[in-house]
Design a protein around this motif. Sequence first.
Motif, mmCIF file in Angstrom:
data_model
loop_
_atom_site.group_PDB
_atom_site.id
_atom_site.type_symbol
_atom_site.label_atom_id
_atom_site.label_comp_id
_atom_site.label_asym_id
_atom_site.label_seq_id
_atom_site.Cartn_x
_atom_site.Cartn_y
_atom_site.Cartn_z
ATOM 1 N N ASN A 114 -9.551 49.442 30.346
ATOM 2 C CA ASN A 114 -9.054 48.642 31.475
ATOM 3 C C ASN A 114 -7.720 49.153 32.006
ATOM 4 O O ASN A 114 -7.409 48.962 33.188
ATOM 5 N N SER A 138 -4.673 43.830 28.401
ATOM 6 C CA SER A 138 -5.576 44.817 27.793
ATOM 7 C C SER A 138 -4.795 45.818 26.954
ATOM 8 O O SER A 138 -5.225 46.194 25.851
ATOM 9 N N GLY A 188 -14.074 44.791 31.636
ATOM 10 C CA GLY A 188 -13.259 44.200 30.575
ATOM 11 C C GLY A 188 -13.985 43.143 29.780
ATOM 12 O O GLY A 188 -13.734 42.979 28.574
ATOM 13 N N PHE A 190 -10.700 47.850 24.818
ATOM 14 C CA PHE A 190 -9.806 47.248 25.812
ATOM 15 C C PHE A 190 -9.047 48.321 26.585
ATOM 16 O O PHE A 190 -8.583 48.076 27.693
#
Length: 542
Positions: free
Chosen positions: A186, A104, A40, A183
């Motif tokens: 994640n 996320s 991340g 993102f």
Amino acid sequence: MSASPSIELDEINEIPPDVYRRRWVILGVLCTSLMIIVIGNTSLNVAMPTMSEALGLTNSQQQWVVDAYSLIFAGMLFTAATLGDRFGRKGFMQVGIALFGAASAYATFFADSAAGVIAARGIMGLGGALVMPATLSILVNSFPSHERAKAIGIWAGIAGGGGALGLVLGGWLVENFWWGSAFAINVPVAIIALVLGARVVPTSKDRHPSKLDPVGALLSMVGLGLFVYGLIEAPKWGWASATSLGVIGAGIAVLTGFVFWELHSKSPMLDVRLFKDRRFGVSSIGMSLVFLTMFGFFFVVSQLFQLVLGYGPFESGLRMLPIMPVMIIFSTRAAGLVERFGARTIVTIGMVLTASGVFILSFLGPTSGYGHVLIGMFVMASGMGLTMTPMTELIMSSVPRDKAGVGSAMNDTTREVGTTLGVAVLGSILSSGYTSNLGGAVTGLPAAARQTAEGSLAGALGVAREIGGTQGAAIIDAAKSAWTDGLQLSMFIGTAIVMVAAVIAARYLPGKVGTSTDEAIDLDDYEDTIGDYDGLSIAAGD
């Protein structure tokens, strides 16, 4: 019966048979949880240029996208670890994974402004602070001492080298989709980790918890927050400015107050007397200095690949990927080498190798090829692999098993402070070297264009493309040359820093990790004993 390793009787009594049997599966789930945090953060690096353009982020806003995570993560580590020790590490880890995954998902699908992304990153920082110390402390409570170093080696390899995987995945997603997709990776990993964690990971906590220390928690959060914030902003404010010195000084003052409070508290959150133990104190300093250089390198190499060598985000990530297997291989090998030659010898050799790799990188120039970078990365990553495992094991072995969260938080704090220092210090040195060497190449430009070109290599390349022609080409050549001059200086300073760490390790680290002489039993006998428990399994929440 054939000869076999033996483990201490009190350790066996502390590890339930079903946990012992499934310890390697548990480690796999813990590493999956850890991987979410590592991926991340590194995937953000390749997404930043595209995200900045799409959202129109200013330089300050870009900085806060990164800093929001670091500030909350660093400030919350000790408090989160202490609460996990007291109330249950598994529960805190699961909450952290859920927060990280949810933030996320928000950044992927809903964030359409700087404020939204910064808020998401702040929540990720909180989630990371709940996850990282919990994974290492659960590991310590799932493995007997004779296997713990090997397990920590795998954990350390993932923590140090796993970020390269985030660069590859993030680069591919950003090139083929939109910035928010960096993102998105994640989210499925977080869901998998939550499901597996609920079924596989055992609950553990301090069996003899002390009283909560709210004053110590507050002082640690404020002190670390101020200190890290000062380090982050110092390159912009000026390292010698009153603001930088004031904020960093305030952080140090609050942390000093934290030390005095913990020394006189009947139930300290962190027993600062642990720093008298060379395993704990020297390893903490060494870890910070090594991570300072490693993440300073990560900070500059992504720019080198994309802005100087002309690779795209995905290509850049692929070229960073060799770090991961090299670091994991050497991290897992380090445990056996330490057993044979001693922690002091292996850590010192690892630091010298790390410094040698960074020294090789200090000769990079604007015409250097990937082969030069690869050689330096290989030497550096092998040294870091040898270094991180024994230092992590030394920190954790100096803390009682029931207080594993505190040891893990200290380990994570040294990494985070080192990471922040690396980006701030080596990044500042690179920036200063770049600006001073750019010189006359931008002297005749309008003030706004000159300021943009002097601000960053990306800015200079943008100005050069707008100008075009012979002058634009000359600015590009001068900017790349000036930037690599700054890189060389920063890597040379990084080499010196790691060599200082090597000297400290050679002088002060213990030669062998102490082992107990308590009554031991044969491991084969224990393996036979736990066979009687085949019908047992770990239920969620047990």
